[in-house]
Design a protein around this motif. Structure first.
Motif, PDB file in Angstrom:
ATOM      1  N   VAL A 115       0.263 -14.915   3.658  1.00  8.19           N
ATOM      2  CA  VAL A 115      -0.468 -13.741   3.195  1.00  8.19           C
ATOM      3  C   VAL A 115       0.347 -13.162   2.049  1.00  8.19           C
ATOM      4  O   VAL A 115       1.506 -12.780   2.234  1.00  8.19           O
ATOM      5  N   TYR A 116      -0.243 -13.136   0.856  1.00 12.11           N
ATOM      6  CA  TYR A 116       0.431 -12.584  -0.320  1.00 12.11           C
ATOM      7  C   TYR A 116      -0.067 -11.170  -0.560  1.00 12.11           C
ATOM      8  O   TYR A 116      -1.272 -10.928  -0.573  1.00 12.11           O
ATOM      9  N   ILE A 117       0.872 -10.242  -0.758  1.00 16.22           N
ATOM     10  CA  ILE A 117       0.524  -8.844  -0.976  1.00 16.22           C
ATOM     11  C   ILE A 117       1.130  -8.345  -2.284  1.00 16.22           C
ATOM     12  O   ILE A 117       2.139  -8.887  -2.760  1.00 16.22           O
ATOM     13  N   THR A 118       0.507  -7.318  -2.855  1.00 14.81           N
ATOM     14  CA  THR A 118       1.010  -6.709  -4.090  1.00 14.81           C
ATOM     15  C   THR A 118       0.900  -5.193  -3.983  1.00 14.81           C
ATOM     16  O   THR A 118       0.176  -4.673  -3.137  1.00 14.81           O
ATOM     17  N   LYS A 119       1.608  -4.521  -4.869  1.00 14.51           N
ATOM     18  CA  LYS A 119       1.447  -3.077  -5.041  1.00 14.51           C
ATOM     19  C   LYS A 119       2.106  -2.688  -6.357  1.00 14.51           C
ATOM     20  O   LYS A 119       2.973  -3.413  -6.866  1.00 14.51           O
ATOM     21  N   LYS A 120       1.684  -1.567  -6.891  1.00 12.88           N
ATOM     22  CA  LYS A 120       2.295  -1.057  -8.119  1.00 12.88           C
ATOM     23  C   LYS A 120       3.784  -0.855  -7.872  1.00 12.88           C
ATOM     24  O   LYS A 120       4.180  -0.330  -6.843  1.00 12.88           O
ATOM     25  N   GLY A 121       4.592  -1.302  -8.803  1.00  9.71           N
ATOM     26  CA  GLY A 121       6.035  -1.167  -8.676  1.00  9.71           C
ATOM     27  C   GLY A 121       6.690  -2.308  -7.924  1.00  9.71           C
ATOM     28  O   GLY A 121       7.896  -2.395  -7.858  1.00  9.71           O
ATOM     29  N   GLY A 122       5.869  -3.196  -7.335  1.00 17.78           N
ATOM     30  CA  GLY A 122       6.405  -4.369  -6.659  1.00 17.78           C
ATOM     31  C   GLY A 122       6.492  -4.214  -5.150  1.00 17.78           C
ATOM     32  O   GLY A 122       6.590  -3.122  -4.615  1.00 17.78           O
ATOM     33  N   VAL A 123       6.450  -5.332  -4.501  1.00 18.34           N
ATOM     34  CA  VAL A 123       6.518  -5.419  -3.045  1.00 18.34           C
ATOM     35  C   VAL A 123       7.977  -5.557  -2.629  1.00 18.34           C
ATOM     36  O   VAL A 123       8.747  -6.257  -3.285  1.00 18.34           O
ATOM     37  N   ASN A 124       8.362  -4.898  -1.535  1.00 14.94           N
ATOM     38  CA  ASN A 124       9.713  -5.064  -1.014  1.00 14.94           C
ATOM     39  C   ASN A 124       9.660  -5.619   0.408  1.00 14.94           C
ATOM     40  O   ASN A 124       8.586  -5.792   0.981  1.00 14.94           O
ATOM     41  N   LEU A 125      10.812  -5.885   0.958  1.00 17.91           N
ATOM     42  CA  LEU A 125      10.909  -6.481   2.288  1.00 17.91           C
ATOM     43  C   LEU A 125      10.249  -5.604   3.360  1.00 17.91           C
ATOM     44  O   LEU A 125       9.597  -6.100   4.271  1.00 17.91           O
ATOM     45  N   ASP A 126      10.414  -4.289   3.235  1.00 15.97           N
ATOM     46  CA  ASP A 126       9.793  -3.374   4.203  1.00 15.97           C
ATOM     47  C   ASP A 126       8.275  -3.507   4.198  1.00 15.97           C
ATOM     48  O   ASP A 126       7.644  -3.451   5.263  1.00 15.97           O
ATOM     49  N   ASP A 127       7.678  -3.678   3.015  1.00 17.70           N
ATOM     50  CA  ASP A 127       6.225  -3.862   2.925  1.00 17.70           C
ATOM     51  C   ASP A 127       5.804  -5.122   3.677  1.00 17.70           C
ATOM     52  O   ASP A 127       4.829  -5.107   4.440  1.00 17.70           O
ATOM     53  N   CYS A 128       6.539  -6.195   3.468  1.00 16.75           N
ATOM     54  CA  CYS A 128       6.217  -7.468   4.127  1.00 16.75           C
ATOM     55  C   CYS A 128       6.353  -7.352   5.636  1.00 16.75           C
ATOM     56  O   CYS A 128       5.495  -7.832   6.385  1.00 16.75           O
ATOM     57  N   GLU A 129       7.414  -6.702   6.090  1.00 22.54           N
ATOM     58  CA  GLU A 129       7.619  -6.518   7.530  1.00 22.54           C
ATOM     59  C   GLU A 129       6.509  -5.684   8.144  1.00 22.54           C
ATOM     60  O   GLU A 129       6.021  -5.986   9.230  1.00 22.54           O
ATOM     61  N   ARG A 130       6.105  -4.605   7.452  1.00 20.84           N
ATOM     62  CA  ARG A 130       5.049  -3.719   7.945  1.00 20.84           C
ATOM     63  C   ARG A 130       3.736  -4.481   8.114  1.00 20.84           C
ATOM     64  O   ARG A 130       3.063  -4.381   9.140  1.00 20.84           O
ATOM     65  N   VAL A 131       3.383  -5.291   7.121  1.00 25.20           N
ATOM     66  CA  VAL A 131       2.145  -6.074   7.193  1.00 25.20           C
ATOM     67  C   VAL A 131       2.248  -7.117   8.301  1.00 25.20           C
ATOM     68  O   VAL A 131       1.307  -7.302   9.078  1.00 25.20           O
ATOM     69  N   SER A 132       3.385  -7.774   8.400  1.00 22.76           N
ATOM     70  CA  SER A 132       3.581  -8.784   9.433  1.00 22.76           C
ATOM     71  C   SER A 132       3.456  -8.172  10.826  1.00 22.76           C
ATOM     72  O   SER A 132       2.797  -8.741  11.710  1.00 22.76           O
ATOM     73  N   ARG A 133       4.081  -7.004  11.042  1.00 21.48           N
ATOM     74  CA  ARG A 133       3.998  -6.328  12.346  1.00 21.48           C
ATOM     75  C   ARG A 133       2.568  -5.906  12.667  1.00 21.48           C
ATOM     76  O   ARG A 133       2.160  -5.920  13.823  1.00 21.48           O
ATOM     77  N   LEU A 134       1.806  -5.542  11.660  1.00 16.86           N
ATOM     78  CA  LEU A 134       0.409  -5.156  11.880  1.00 16.86           C
ATOM     79  C   LEU A 134      -0.448  -6.373  12.223  1.00 16.86           C
ATOM     80  O   LEU A 134      -1.267  -6.332  13.141  1.00 16.86           O
ATOM     81  N   LEU A 135      -0.262  -7.475  11.473  1.00 15.77           N
ATOM     82  CA  LEU A 135      -1.126  -8.646  11.638  1.00 15.77           C
ATOM     83  C   LEU A 135      -0.787  -9.492  12.867  1.00 15.77           C
ATOM     84  O   LEU A 135      -1.685 -10.077  13.473  1.00 15.77           O
TER      85      LEU A 135
END
Length: 138
Positions: free
Chosen positions: A31-51
């Protein structure tokens, strides 16, 4: 995919794309994610924990798999109109059946992308693109 879009937005990021790959006889659902200013490790962990718990109940693929959540990276493939639109101003390499071209994305819409190349301005319909990827010039 719409449900996945909605879920990912709950983590304040955008869904860029998904893919299923087999590496070393393992199935990986990326699962590839993006956001303004760039994605960080916390963003990836948050999505992983949700999914993860959702995919435990309704797996995205059959059989055993590994879930990976990451940024598509600086040099990333472009496949959908939204990928081109979000990459306006970036450098891209595009292969069609007839040509290979490099240039800066000037504009993009639902049907085509317009590039500034060494030879001038060129518009290419997505239907003619075999492969496209952004790149960074060092």
């Amino acid at each position: 995919m719409d449900n996945l879009n909605q879920l990912v937005k709950e983590c304040d990021v955008e869904l860029y794309d998904t893919e299923i790959v087999n590496e070393n006889s393992r199935t990986i659902y990326r699962v590839y994610i993006t956001k303004k200013g760039g994605v960080n490790l916390d963003d990836c962990e948050r999505v992983s924990r949700l999914l993860s718990p959702i995919f435990d109940v309704t797996p995205p693929v059959s059989g055993e798999y590994t879930l990976e959540v990451s940024s598509p990276g600086i040099e990333r493939r472009l496949e959908k109109p939204k990928h081109y639109i979000s990459s306006i101003g970036e450098l891209v390499r595009i292969n069609t059946a007839l040509l290979y071209v490099r240039g800066e994305i000037l504009s993009a819409d639902d049907n085509s992308v317009t590039l500034k190349t060494e030879d001038g301005i060129l518009t290419i319909d997505y239907i003619n693109i075999k492969k496209a990827k952004t790149y960074l010039e060092w």
